[in-house]
Write a protein that holds these residues in place. Structure first.
Motif, short mmCIF file in Angstrom:
data_model
loop_
_atom_site.label_atom_id
_atom_site.label_comp_id
_atom_site.label_asym_id
_atom_site.label_seq_id
_atom_site.Cartn_x
_atom_site.Cartn_y
_atom_site.Cartn_z
N PRO A 219 4.66 6.33 5.24
CA PRO A 219 3.25 5.97 5.07
C PRO A 219 3.00 4.47 5.16
O PRO A 219 1.92 4.04 5.57
N VAL A 220 4.03 3.70 4.82
CA VAL A 220 3.86 2.25 4.78
C VAL A 220 3.96 1.68 6.21
O VAL A 220 3.09 0.93 6.65
N GLY A 221 5.00 2.07 6.92
CA GLY A 221 5.13 1.66 8.32
C GLY A 221 3.98 2.21 9.15
O GLY A 221 3.43 1.53 10.02
N GLY A 222 3.58 3.46 8.85
CA GLY A 222 2.47 4.10 9.56
C GLY A 222 1.17 3.33 9.34
O GLY A 222 0.41 3.09 10.29
N ALA A 223 0.93 2.93 8.09
CA ALA A 223 -0.31 2.18 7.79
C ALA A 223 -0.31 0.83 8.51
O ALA A 223 -1.34 0.39 9.02
#
Lengths: 152, 276
Positions: free
Chosen positions: B92-96
């Motif tokens: 979710p962090v890399g995606g965001a």
């Protein structure tokens, strides 16, 4: 080949240098500390920065005391926590949080807490109270000017 | 329609990852009794060599961050069989960061491709793992995108998140995430250079790349015309042109996102079993 080796060596050193820089990165208005709530414990003082303006202490409070309803009090300070979740799922048990008051804290549970100290007052005392009967569990001295206990 | 969904599948997964892991929903962290990616859910802190050296220190790390340990173990097992699907599709962090970078004009973006990413990454990882025990200090939590991005997502709802983001530490973290995420070409420079989970995952990805049963992205060198589109599409600058103008992929950086496969006009790139 030789150039490739030099480039690799340069970036390994750059990675280490950035790592060392991050590891030593400190700010005056934010620090970490941890605290264990136990009955009749001799508590070490919490050293906070002597920064004269607003500072935030990220305090990890672990409940190793029987009390389920706990209140933390600190004069001239605001207490905030990121518990409970914004949308509570039905499968989880969540403590109720209202400022520095926590209800339904399970034994061993860690409470993440922000102490926001606005004033320039000297050493202060953080009182930890069993709010079910109003008795004092623990008093923690906040000492300005010392080095904090570390980052985790 | 089906073709469009197939093309955009990775983005659908990333949005699902963001919704399931980050505030306000935080569905997955709530299984571990947490409300964000910190505490028991943190997938990064347990492999830092603890100051209490030895088995007891390690066991203490594992017991206090058991969900993070389970998460990282699952990520690495998936990588052995299918490549770095967590990093490219779910994180979710890399995606965001990546999705956030899509909203920034290209001319404002920083291109980090001049860097030797694996060399930098493992230099940084060394300090991350051993810094505390060798007396340099700990990087843990400082400028951590697993803190900054969930806190950004939760800030409209929870005052404590806003409090952190407005401290000097929060601002420095935001700056780091912005430079290496939102304003980085591809949005994944933090993942490629600074993320310790990504660094471990890339080692596993490299080591398993010769195993016949596992799946990876392959280039048919005979069909490669050297157009360079795959090089431009790679968000972790893992593809370079070799001296014969053929695309060459570095498995130490490849994130298995399959963006190169989508842009190849010759169909020279495909995802499949290493042997087969």
């Amino acid at each position: 080949m030789y150039r490739c080796f030099l480039k690799t060596a340069f970036f390994v050193i750059a990675g280490i240098a950035i790592g060392v820089m991050f590891a030593n990165f400190k700010v005056r208005d934010y620090s970490h500390a941890s605290l264990v709530i136990t009955k009749d414990a001799k508590t070490k003082p919490l050293h906070i920065s002597d920064y004269n303006s607003r500072q935030v202490i990220a305090l990890s409070v672990k409940n190793l005391h029987g009390a389920r309803d706990i209140e933390l009090r600190l004069n001239d300070a605001e207490l905030q926590s990121w518990y409970p979740p914004v949308i509570k799922m039905p499968f989880g048990k969540w403590m109720e949080v209202d400022g520095g008051k926590f209800r339904g804290v399970e034994f061993g549970k860690r409470i993440p807490l922000y102490l926001i100290i606005n004033g320039q007052s000297g050493c202060q005392e953080l009182e930890i109270i069993d709010s079910s009967n109003g008795s004092l569990i623990q008093t923690v001295h906040l000492m300005r000017g010392g080095v904090n206990g570390g980052h985790h | 329609m089906a073709a469009i969904i197939k093309m955009k599948m990775r983005y659908i997964f990333m949005i699902m990852g963001i919704a399931l892991f980050l505030p306000p929903l935080s569905l997955i962290p709530q299984f571990a009794g947490e409300v964000n990616m910190c505490g028991k859910v943190c997938p990064r802190m347990f492999f830092i060599i603890p100051s209490k050296w030895g088995a007891s220190g390690l066991l203490n790390n594992i017991s206090s961050m058991w969900f993070g340990v389970a998460l990282v173990s699952s990520i690495l097992v998936v990588t052995i069989f299918f490549g770095r699907l967590w990093c490219s599709h779910v994180c979710p962090v890399g995606g965001a960061s990546e999705l956030g970078s899509k909203g920034i004009p290209d001319k404002l973006k920083i291109n980090f491709s001049f860097m030797d990413a694996p060399a930098f990454r493992y230099g940084y990882l060394f300090v991350y793992i051993a810094g505390a025990v060798i007396g340099i200090g700990s990087i843990a939590c400082k400028l951590c995108n697993f803190r900054v991005i969930p806190f950004l997502a939760g800030a409209p709802f929870v005052p404590a998140y806003k409090t952190y983001l407005l401290t000097s530490m929060g601002i420095a973290g935001l700056l780091t995430v912005s430079v290496t995420g939102f304003f980085a070409k591809g949005g994944r420079a933090y993942c490629n250079l600074l993320c310790p989970v990504g660094a471990l995952d890339s080692i596993v990805n490299y080591m398993r790349s010769g195993l016949g049963f596992s799946k990876k992205i392959k280039t048919d060198q005979a069909r490669c015309t050297g157009c360079g589109r795959c090089v431009d599409s790679c968000m972790v600058w893992a593809i370079k042109m070799d001296e014969n103008r053929k695309a060459k992929r570095n498995d130490l950086s490849c994130m298995s996102c399959r963006e190169c496969e989508k842009v190849c006009p010759e169909g020279a790139i495909n995802y499949g079993k290493v042997k087969g």
